[in-house]
Design a protein around this motif. Sequence first.
Motif, PDB file in Angstrom:
ATOM      1  N   LEU A   1      28.501 -18.812 -10.078  1.00 11.86           N
ATOM      2  CA  LEU A   1      27.563 -18.320  -9.182  1.00 11.86           C
ATOM      3  C   LEU A   1      27.989 -17.110  -8.242  1.00 11.86           C
ATOM      4  CD1 LEU A   1      24.582 -17.608  -9.013  1.00 11.86           C
ATOM      5  CD2 LEU A   1      24.546 -19.482  -7.363  1.00 11.86           C
ATOM      6  N   GLN A   2      28.917 -17.639  -7.550  1.00 12.30           N
ATOM      7  CA  GLN A   2      29.531 -16.979  -6.520  1.00 12.30           C
ATOM      8  C   GLN A   2      30.361 -15.680  -7.093  1.00 12.30           C
ATOM      9  OE1 GLN A   2      31.815 -19.233  -3.669  1.00 12.30           O
ATOM     10  NE2 GLN A   2      30.125 -20.670  -3.474  1.00 12.30           N
ATOM     11  N   PHE A   3      31.100 -16.186  -8.102  1.00 13.56           N
ATOM     12  CA  PHE A   3      32.126 -14.989  -8.734  1.00 13.56           C
ATOM     13  C   PHE A   3      31.159 -13.832  -9.294  1.00 13.56           C
ATOM     14  CE2 PHE A   3      34.107 -13.276 -12.514  1.00 13.56           C
ATOM     15  CZ  PHE A   3      35.108 -12.722 -11.934  1.00 13.56           C
ATOM     16  N   MET A   4      29.888 -14.340 -10.069  1.00 17.00           N
ATOM     17  CA  MET A   4      29.030 -13.315 -10.488  1.00 17.00           C
ATOM     18  C   MET A   4      28.169 -12.431  -9.455  1.00 17.00           C
ATOM     19  SD  MET A   4      29.543 -13.289 -13.608  1.00 17.00           S
ATOM     20  CE  MET A   4      28.158 -12.398 -14.183  1.00 17.00           C
TER      21      MET A   4
ATOM     22  N   MET B   1      38.578 -11.474  -0.129  1.00 19.02           N
ATOM     23  CA  MET B   1      38.453 -12.400   0.824  1.00 19.02           C
ATOM     24  C   MET B   1      37.269 -13.389   0.336  1.00 19.02           C
ATOM     25  SD  MET B   1      37.927 -11.660   4.767  1.00 19.02           S
ATOM     26  CE  MET B   1      37.611 -12.695   5.821  1.00 19.02           C
ATOM     27  N   LEU B   2      36.370 -12.627   0.014  1.00 19.39           N
ATOM     28  CA  LEU B   2      35.235 -13.511  -0.350  1.00 19.39           C
ATOM     29  C   LEU B   2      35.582 -14.454  -1.610  1.00 19.39           C
ATOM     30  CD1 LEU B   2      32.403 -11.290   0.007  1.00 19.39           C
ATOM     31  CD2 LEU B   2      32.812 -12.849   1.332  1.00 19.39           C
ATOM     32  N   LEU B   3      36.407 -13.971  -2.482  1.00 19.44           N
ATOM     33  CA  LEU B   3      36.831 -14.577  -3.570  1.00 19.44           C
ATOM     34  C   LEU B   3      37.673 -15.778  -3.499  1.00 19.44           C
ATOM     35  CD1 LEU B   3      36.785 -14.911  -6.807  1.00 19.44           C
ATOM     36  CD2 LEU B   3      38.454 -13.502  -6.714  1.00 19.44           C
ATOM     37  N   THR B   4      38.546 -15.519  -2.403  1.00 18.38           N
ATOM     38  CA  THR B   4      39.431 -16.761  -1.960  1.00 18.38           C
ATOM     39  C   THR B   4      38.415 -17.979  -1.174  1.00 18.38           C
ATOM     40  OG1 THR B   4      41.213 -15.035  -1.517  1.00 18.38           O
ATOM     41  CG2 THR B   4      41.474 -17.334  -0.454  1.00 18.38           C
ATOM     42  N   ARG B   5      37.587 -17.226  -0.472  1.00 22.00           N
ATOM     43  CA  ARG B   5      36.690 -18.367   0.208  1.00 22.00           C
ATOM     44  C   ARG B   5      35.925 -19.136  -0.915  1.00 22.00           C
ATOM     45  NH1 ARG B   5      32.442 -16.013   4.174  1.00 22.00           N
ATOM     46  NH2 ARG B   5      30.924 -16.995   3.169  1.00 22.00           N
ATOM     47  N   ALA B   6      35.407 -18.366  -1.805  1.00 25.17           N
ATOM     48  CA  ALA B   6      34.931 -19.312  -3.057  1.00 25.17           C
ATOM     49  C   ALA B   6      35.675 -20.161  -3.748  1.00 25.17           C
ATOM     50  CB  ALA B   6      34.282 -18.138  -4.065  1.00 25.17           C
ATOM     51  N   ARG B   7      37.155 -20.035  -3.815  1.00 23.95           N
ATOM     52  CA  ARG B   7      37.890 -20.819  -4.502  1.00 23.95           C
ATOM     53  C   ARG B   7      38.112 -22.113  -3.665  1.00 23.95           C
ATOM     54  NH1 ARG B   7      42.644 -18.438  -7.939  1.00 23.95           N
ATOM     55  NH2 ARG B   7      42.401 -20.654  -8.906  1.00 23.95           N
TER      56      ARG B   7
ATOM     57  N   LEU C   1      28.006  -7.309  -6.820  1.00 27.19           N
ATOM     58  CA  LEU C   1      28.019  -6.470  -5.537  1.00 27.19           C
ATOM     59  C   LEU C   1      29.046  -5.353  -5.544  1.00 27.19           C
ATOM     60  CD1 LEU C   1      27.452  -9.228  -2.804  1.00 27.19           C
ATOM     61  CD2 LEU C   1      25.959  -7.474  -3.352  1.00 27.19           C
ATOM     62  N   MET C   2      30.210  -5.844  -5.863  1.00 25.49           N
ATOM     63  CA  MET C   2      31.307  -4.739  -5.953  1.00 25.49           C
ATOM     64  C   MET C   2      30.756  -3.741  -7.086  1.00 25.49           C
ATOM     65  SD  MET C   2      34.412  -7.090  -6.329  1.00 25.49           S
ATOM     66  CE  MET C   2      35.908  -6.057  -6.074  1.00 25.49           C
ATOM     67  N   ILE C   3      30.249  -3.906  -8.310  1.00 23.39           N
ATOM     68  CA  ILE C   3      29.606  -2.729  -9.088  1.00 23.39           C
ATOM     69  C   ILE C   3      28.539  -1.963  -8.499  1.00 23.39           C
ATOM     70  CG2 ILE C   3      28.319  -2.474 -11.326  1.00 23.39           C
ATOM     71  CD1 ILE C   3      29.781  -4.919 -12.272  1.00 23.39           C
ATOM     72  N   LEU C   4      27.492  -2.431  -7.795  1.00 24.06           N
ATOM     73  CA  LEU C   4      26.683  -1.915  -6.791  1.00 24.06           C
ATOM     74  C   LEU C   4      27.140  -1.024  -5.970  1.00 24.06           C
ATOM     75  CD1 LEU C   4      23.570  -4.320  -6.668  1.00 24.06           C
ATOM     76  CD2 LEU C   4      23.855  -2.516  -8.369  1.00 24.06           C
ATOM     77  N   GLY C   5      28.390  -1.454  -5.360  1.00 17.39           N
ATOM     78  CA  GLY C   5      29.086  -0.740  -4.300  1.00 17.39           C
ATOM     79  C   GLY C   5      29.618   0.643  -4.404  1.00 17.39           C
TER      80      GLY C   5
END
Length: 50
Positions: free
Chosen positions: A25-28, A1-7, A33-37
């Motif tokens: 920047l948004q992708f990184m 969802m966040l990646l779609t919003r960024a695109r 956040l995914m790796i930390l989660g």
Amino acid sequence: MLLTRARRDPKSKDDAGDLTRSFTLQFMQLTTLMILGIAVAVIGVRGLIG
């Protein structure tokens, strides 16, 4: 969802249709956040098991 919003963000592409630094920047940030989660989840599961 966040990646779609960024695109879909108008700042993510320039006039030629290439991805901009804003999208990168948004992708990184999302990737970090995914790796930390995942790391927190693994630590939590290991804490429950051990």
